[in-house]
Design an enzyme around this catalytic site. Structure first.
Site, PDB file in Angstrom:
ATOM      1  N   PHE A  16     -22.673  -4.009   8.512  1.00 57.79           N
ATOM      2  CA  PHE A  16     -21.419  -4.491   8.600  1.00 57.79           C
ATOM      3  C   PHE A  16     -21.064  -4.613  10.010  1.00 57.79           C
ATOM      4  CE2 PHE A  16     -17.153  -2.770   9.890  1.00 57.79           C
ATOM      5  CZ  PHE A  16     -16.316  -3.755   9.053  1.00 57.79           C
ATOM      6  N   GLN A  61     -25.721   0.446   5.792  1.00 56.42           N
ATOM      7  CA  GLN A  61     -24.582  -0.524   5.695  1.00 56.42           C
ATOM      8  C   GLN A  61     -23.763  -0.477   6.785  1.00 56.42           C
ATOM      9  OE1 GLN A  61     -20.332  -0.680   5.262  1.00 56.42           O
ATOM     10  NE2 GLN A  61     -21.487   1.201   5.615  1.00 56.42           N
ATOM     11  N   ARG A 106       0.978  -1.050   0.043  1.00 53.50           N
ATOM     12  CA  ARG A 106      -0.052   0.095   0.058  1.00 53.50           C
ATOM     13  C   ARG A 106       0.862   1.064   0.113  1.00 53.50           C
ATOM     14  NH1 ARG A 106      -0.607  -4.102   3.198  1.00 53.50           N
ATOM     15  NH2 ARG A 106      -2.685  -5.236   2.902  1.00 53.50           N
ATOM     16  N   LYS A 155     -14.684   0.911  -3.459  1.00 53.63           N
ATOM     17  CA  LYS A 155     -15.077   0.345  -1.940  1.00 53.63           C
ATOM     18  C   LYS A 155     -14.329   1.443  -1.045  1.00 53.63           C
ATOM     19  CE  LYS A 155     -14.685  -1.255   2.301  1.00 53.63           C
ATOM     20  NZ  LYS A 155     -13.705  -0.781   3.486  1.00 53.63           N
ATOM     21  N   ASP A 179     -17.995  -4.094   1.272  1.00 54.50           N
ATOM     22  CA  ASP A 179     -16.795  -5.120   1.537  1.00 54.50           C
ATOM     23  C   ASP A 179     -16.949  -6.572   1.460  1.00 54.50           C
ATOM     24  OD1 ASP A 179     -17.813  -5.647   3.732  1.00 54.50           O
ATOM     25  OD2 ASP A 179     -16.841  -3.791   4.772  1.00 54.50           O
ATOM     26  N   PRO A 216     -20.518   1.521   0.841  1.00 53.33           N
ATOM     27  CA  PRO A 216     -19.206   0.725   0.703  1.00 53.33           C
ATOM     28  C   PRO A 216     -19.583  -0.907   0.896  1.00 53.33           C
ATOM     29  CG  PRO A 216     -18.796   2.327   2.293  1.00 53.33           C
ATOM     30  CD  PRO A 216     -20.242   2.305   1.949  1.00 53.33           C
TER      31      PRO A 216
END
Length: 291
Positions: A276, A272, A173, A215, A234, A232
DNA sequence: TCAGACCCTCACAG
DNA sequence: ACTGTGAGGGTCT
């Protein structure tokens, strides 16, 4: 009157759930409460019933920044009332009353989520912590507390080397974060300006950054800019969506996006967050009640 | 659309 | 104690 502390009265604010729900990565438990950095300020938060106690290191004249960050003026009941009322959604809401969305600084949020890909939340916290330690500016801290640093600016990270960043354990990253920091430091993308755009336009600009896909762009739209339609998707949310709404065949990303916008409504992103959190914290990890 | 690569760390076996 | 293995809030090619 300037004071280092203030008491806010809140309804339906689950501070623990909110600060551990994977939106922000710098909050640490301290006693009954939490310690974190917002901008250049050290903050300690404690929740007691309908009171939220905030303590800073230095006197504060205007607390708007904290009200804004914690979204204390938001009427959560009004938001939850817009959710669909299927059983899974109701279970998710019941499992975690008072879960909120924060309103974070766009750069901190963006950078943190660039670092989040295929990482667990504890690992993200570790990377972000190292990054701040090495590149952040010291902030004032009350007597007896360990030193703390602000989240490093894009300008500062733009000057870092990939090796230095990799030393923060961010692995592949690192080049993404570096390149994104440079684009922002050079003014090729103005994060403040995104506030004035539509969600779709802002999303398109974020997607220009290296290391930012759909995302992560949606996370930033939701957690930093407050575009509450951003949704988002995931692995956890995908698991929930597939089980609940697409048991047969897997939908394309575009179809899924259309579905989530229509089905979850104008606060889809909030919905969401409940899904999540529900998926992630359930004991049977990965299953959702469907009837 | 579809893999595979990408860094690194930790949990968990054996 | 040690080594082996797998997978973890994705994105890019």
């Amino acid at each position: 009157m300037n004071s280092t502390q203030k008491i806010f009265s809140v309804i339906d604010y689950n501070l623990d759930a909110t600060l551990t729900s994977g939106q922000a990565f710098r909050w640490k438990r301290h006693g009954n409460g939490w310690v974190g950095i917002i901008g250049n300020r050290w903050v300690q938060l404690q929740s007691k019933g309908t009171e939220l106690l905030a303590q800073c290191a230095e006197p504060v004249a205007d607390w708007d920044w904290l009200t804004h960050y914690l979204q204390l003026d938001l009427d959560l009941r009004e938001v939850v009332a817009t959710f669909p009322s299927d059983l899974a959604m109701r279970s998710a809401v019941n499992a975690c009353q008072g879960l909120r969305l924060l309103r974070q600084d766009p750069w901190e949020c963006l950078a943190s989520f660039i670092l989040s890909s295929t990482k667990q939340i504890v690992q993200i916290q570790q990377i972000v912590s190292l990054l701040c330690e090495k590149f952040g500016q010291p902030v004032a801290v009350p007597e007896g507390f360990p030193g703390a640093r602000s989240f490093p600016t894009p300008e500062r990270l733009a000057l870092a080397s990939e090796i230095e960043l990799r030393n923060c354990k961010m692995g592949f990253r690192a080049p993404y974060l570096l390149a994104s920091a440079r684009m922002i430091a050079e003014g090729r993308l103005n994060l403040q300006q995104l506030h004035s755009l539509s969600a779709d336009e802002a999303r398109a600009r974020l997607l220009e950054l290296p290391g930012v896909g759909p995302k992560i762009a949606d996370c930033v739209l939701l957690f930093a800019y407050g575009f509450q339609t951003a949704f988002p998707v995931d692995v956890w949310v995908m698991k929930a969506l597939r089980q609940l709404y697409f048991p047969r065949r897997r939908p394309s990303r575009l179809k899924l996006q259309g579905f989530t916008q229509n089905y979850f409504g104008r606060n889809a992103g909030y919905a969401q967050q409940y899904l999540f959190h529900y998926m992630r914290t359930r004991r049977e990890n990965g299953t959702v009640k469907t009837n």
